[in-house]
Write an enzyme that holds these catalytic residues in place. Structure first.
Site, PDB file in Angstrom:
ATOM      1  N   ASP A   1     -48.352  60.045 141.967  1.00 50.48           N
ATOM      2  CA  ASP A   1     -49.546  59.438 142.548  1.00 50.48           C
ATOM      3  C   ASP A   1     -50.609  59.309 141.462  1.00 50.48           C
ATOM      4  O   ASP A   1     -50.472  59.848 140.364  1.00 50.48           O
ATOM      5  CB  ASP A   1     -50.073  60.264 143.735  1.00 50.48           C
TER       6      ASP A   1
ATOM      7  N   ASP B   1     -54.675  59.843 140.970  1.00 55.42           N
ATOM      8  CA  ASP B   1     -55.913  60.395 141.515  1.00 55.42           C
ATOM      9  C   ASP B   1     -57.074  60.020 140.611  1.00 55.42           C
ATOM     10  O   ASP B   1     -56.940  59.917 139.384  1.00 55.42           O
ATOM     11  CB  ASP B   1     -55.828  61.916 141.630  1.00 55.42           C
TER      12      ASP B   1
ATOM     13  N   ASP C   1     -57.084  73.613 137.786  1.00 48.27           N
ATOM     14  CA  ASP C   1     -56.225  74.792 137.687  1.00 48.27           C
ATOM     15  C   ASP C   1     -55.669  75.032 136.287  1.00 48.27           C
ATOM     16  O   ASP C   1     -55.865  76.100 135.703  1.00 48.27           O
ATOM     17  CB  ASP C   1     -55.095  74.709 138.724  1.00 48.27           C
TER      18      ASP C   1
END
Length: 484
Positions: free
Chosen positions: A57, A59, A181
């Site tokens: 995907d 983002d 993260d």
């Protein structure tokens, strides 16, 4: 906090090209840029493109707020409470857009879950008794108490242990990079000059093949324990190593995964095992002992032998799923979990049958017990568990090869999933090979009929009747009265 000067990697020094980016993502990036906002391609999409992989995907991160994005894009929907996001819907794709986040709350102090409880509402005064009202004039009515002040929900909310429950504090690109993260997931692609912006030395870790958490690993894993599972997933899928300090904190805090939402963990488990590297992920989860936190009962069963033999079927199951995924076939969740837990559930069912339960009741009880064991950690939906039950129950039907029954079974819903499981267990154990060969020939001789053709055949057998003509009623002749 000191400002970090990012490394700007110009287009000539990296391999990321716009021609590999989704046209819909480019439309969103350029529209936001035209309206005067910063907009970057971020996260796993940038990482995969730099590694020459096809992203799952695309983002986008921007300094536009969710309301701003909603005004710009008519095809936008705002979702999420824990983390407010904008989804831009196109015909065949959804582009996820997030506002730059900050790791620190803009309130005086980040609120904890216990501090968000509302104050008690004071009760209204009791009315006077009728006798007292007649004895003396009633005092003027007291004003009703004001409605209690309800503070707005905090944009940053943590538990007392430090786990983040809500994170909607907007910030700068630098702050957004620092709150992500892992370093390899914190790279930004700038559509304005086609450069890659790196605040956390992510490009270096990408070259070295390291999964390194940003900041203090203990703090970051405490904030969101799911990051430990993600570290294992990225290491397995990318073929990277987990950086030493990150790995040490992961082993120390692995039991905190039990604090994560079971529903969220279900989605994470599907990502762990349905991205084409399930067997490698399984081995790494076992090595880090995270598998035992996610699936405690299954892990205990794997650690003990049955009839003097170790349980190797689950590893073979992940290899089977990997082959399917890498060949472009979709594997449904109930097939994945049936292959994972099938042998374990079958042993439970056998124990219930030995105790006197009839076969179907024994299987029902085995599936129910498995589900109750797993729900506190990974919330497998009930409909998935029922599909697993049906798949296991249908295994005995393959023994019936006489008369019309095979064709009846072939046309039943769920046959293809049941046959996948039957074929896997037969190839793995070497049992029922002749039966498997018979069914393969039978399926080849009776290919499935498409739904449209089935409808046509039904229509051919029962042709529609022409509409019935209404019979006209004959009018009765009028009886004339004789003139006077």
């Amino acid at each position: 906090m000191d400002t970090i000067t990012p490394a700007i990697i110009p287009r000539s020094q990296h391999t990321l090209s716009r021609k590999w980016i989704s046209p819909n993502a480019l439309r969103v990036l350029y529209r936001l840029k035209e309206r005067g906002y910063l907009a970057y391609l971020v996260g796993g999409g940038v990482r995969d493109l730099l590694l020459g992989r096809e992203p799952k995907d695309f983002d986008i991160a921007t300094d536009a707020t969710p309301r701003d994005i909603k005004k710009i894009f008519k095809n936008c929907r705002l979702i999420g409470r824990r983390f407010r996001l904008a989804h831009i819907h196109f015909h065949d794709e959804i582009i996820e857009v997030a506002t730059f986040r900050s790791p620190a709350a803009d309130e005086p102090e980040a609120e904890t879950a216990a501090e968000t409880a509302l104050p008690p509402v004071p009760s209204a005064p009791e009315s006077a008794a009728p006798e007292e009202q007649t004895a003396e004039p009633a005092p003027p009515p007291e004003p009703l108490p004001e409605a209690p002040h309800r503070p707005r929900p905090p944009r940053m909310l943590k538990t007392e242990e430090g786990m983040i429950l809500r994170d909607n504090v907007f910030g700068t690109p630098e702050q957004d990079a620092l709150r992500r993260d892992f370093t390899v997931n914190a790279l930004f692609y700038n559509i304005a000059d086609f450069s890659v912006i790196d605040y956390v030395d992510g490009m270096e870790d990408l070259r070295r093949g390291l999964i390194r958490i940003i900041g203090d690993p203990v703090v970051r894993f405490t904030e969101d324990p799911v990051r430990m599972v993600r570290a294992v997933r990225f290491a397995a899928i990318l073929g990277f190593k987990i950086e030493e300090n990150t790995g040490r904190a992961l082993l120390e805090l692995r039991d905190r995964i039990a604090l994560a939402s079971p529903a969220r963990m279900y989605e994470e488990v599907l990502k762990l095992f349905l991205l084409g590297e399930g067997e490698k992920t399984f081995q790494l989860l076992r090595k880090t002992e995270l598998f035992g936190v996610l699936f405690p009962r299954l892990n205990e069963w794997l650690n003990r032998e049955t009839d003097g033999f170790p349980h190797v079927r689950i590893g073979k199951a992940f290899e089977w799923v990997d082959v399917c995924v890498q060949a472009g076939r979709q594997v449904a969740p109930h097939i994945l979990f049936a292959l994972m837990f099938g042998e374990y559930i079958e042993e439970k069912a056998e124990a219930f049958r030995s105790a006197g339960a009839v076969p179907l009741e024994a299987l029902d009880r085995a599936v129910a017990e498995f589900l109750s064991e797993q729900v506190p950690r990974v919330q497998i939906p009930k409909k998935v568990a029922l599909a697993i039950r049906d798949m296991l129950w249908n295994q005995s039907r393959f023994e019936k090869t006489k008369g019309k029954y095979p064709l009846y079974f072939l046309r039943r819903p769920g046959f293809s999933e049941a046959f996948e499981y039957f074929r896997f267990t037969s190839e793995l154990t070497g049992e029922r090979q002749e039966l498997r060969a018979w069914w393969k020939e039978f399926i080849k001789a009776h290919p499935p009929v498409p739904a449209g053709e089935r409808q046509e055949k039904k229509g051919h057998k029962q042709p529609e009747r022409p509409p019935r003509k209404r019979r006209r009623r004959r009018r009765k002749p009028e009886t004339r009265q004789p003139k006077a």
